[in-house]
Enzyme design. Structure first.
Site: not given
Length: 366
Positions: A247, A251
């Site tokens: 995650d 990003d």
């Protein structure tokens, strides 16, 4: 061919970008003779407002009967209170679990025309083209115990990073299978110098690697990987990692592509193998960005490229996937840009206009 697709627009900019994805989907259908039965459902803040839950049982059951799911975004500032009993993001976690979507694929590709759109030096990022495989249904987000409580000394909370041998084995196998079709290099990212779950991760990865002698396997600690993503992104081919690490890293990787608006993703319920269909959930990696909603402003390319991934993995139509990707590349070559990737001398367009240009190229045979 005829396919049944679930459409979950969600919150904020989700409906806008998904409209452009559907525009491209229909353009592909007209060119190649496919038809699509689209069934819409609610998820996130709009579902809480209308149905009292972030994902209803009926919506989940509808998705289970479809060939694939197209998703926009979830997130609504009205539900930002951490003490709220329900949050829009609960719907996203629920559908991942409900559909068994254990493998999240996030391509990180820098188009040559956007080399100056990144904050990094062109000579570092030029040629970046790798894919992150993120485990999606285990780790801190789903592990038990997970709770918050009050003691005589104050408040406490716990989350558990838990993984089984089986969960690790299936996700690293996805990484190996993808690496075989690319440059045959797999980097497994963990924190084995500290975490027991990562030590098991590394052990299982090494065991699975014996079945893939043609793929070079490297192990890398997550803190090192976060640095290498910025220092030498072209050294990566396929990266496989657990839920939380993936995650955060993906990003960070959006800086390599010029914008989050350029990063698609696919969440799969099986191991992708050539010519086989896998149930999948397709979405841009960006959030709902409510302040930019309904302004014809945001970049729909991540959603459009997610549609291409749907054709590749859930519909097993590689030519159609490549056609979408070629139309996106040609659009960027011609200088069309949304605000997030705009540079001097280019043609600034809105969400709808970007979708129109890409769809027209598909129809014309790019």
């Amino acid at each position: 061919m005829k396919f049944k697709i679930a459409v979950l627009p969600g919150d904020g900019i989700g409906p806008e970008v998904l409209d452009e994805g559907i525009k491209v989907l229909e353009a592909v259908g007209k060119r190649f003779g496919h038809s699509f039965e689209l069934t819409r459902g609610l998820i996130g803040g709009v579902a809480i407002e209308a149905e009292g839950t972030a994902l209803s049982d009926d919506t989940l059951e509808m998705c289970k009967t479809r060939d694939a799911v197209l998703f926009g975004a979830v997130g609504d500032p009205r539900y930002d209170d951490p003490q709220a009993k329900i949050h829009p993001e609960d719907g996203l976690l629920a559908i991942r679990k409900g559909l068994g979507l254990f493998a999240n694929l996030r391509p990180v590709k820098l188009y040559p025309e956007l080399v100056n759109a990144t904050p990094l030096k062109p000579e570092i990022v030029k040629g970046t083209d790798f894919i992150v495989v993120r485990e999606l249904t285990g780790g801190l987000y789903f592990g038990r115990p997970k709770r918050q409580w009050t003691t005589s000394k104050g408040r406490r909370a716990v989350d558990s990073m838990a993984y089984s041998e089986q969960e690790i084995e299936r996700i690293v196998r996805v990484g190996f299978e993808l690496a075989r079709k690319r440059r045959k290099k797999l980097t497994s990212v963990d924190k084995a110098n500290v975490l027991q779950s990562s030590r098991l991760w590394r052990q299982v990865t090494m065991e699975v690697s014996r079945e893939y002698p043609d793929v070079q396997l490297d192990h890398m600690l997550v803190d090192t990987a976060s640095m290498r993503f910025i220092q030498s992104p072209t050294s990566f081919d396929v990266v496989v990692t657990e839920n939380t690490f993936g995650d955060i890293l993906t990003d960070e990787a959006s800086t390599l592509t010029g914008s989050m608006g350029m990063m698609p993703s696919a969440s799969l319920a099986g191991i992708p193998r050539e010519g086989q269909r896998v149930m999948g959930f397709y979405e841009p990696i960006h959030g709902s960005a409510p302040k930019r909603a309904n302004q014809n402003l945001v970049n729909p390319i991540a959603t459009i490229l997610s549609v291409a991934m749907m054709f590749r993995y859930s519909l097993a139509l590689e030519k159609e996937a490549q056609t979408i990707e070629a139309a996106v590349a040609e659009t960027l070559k011609e200088g069309y840009r949304t605000y997030d990737i705009m540079s001097e001398g280019c043609i600034k367009v809105g969400t709808r206009e970007m979708g129109d240009v890409i769809a027209s190229k598909i129809k014309k045979g790019i």
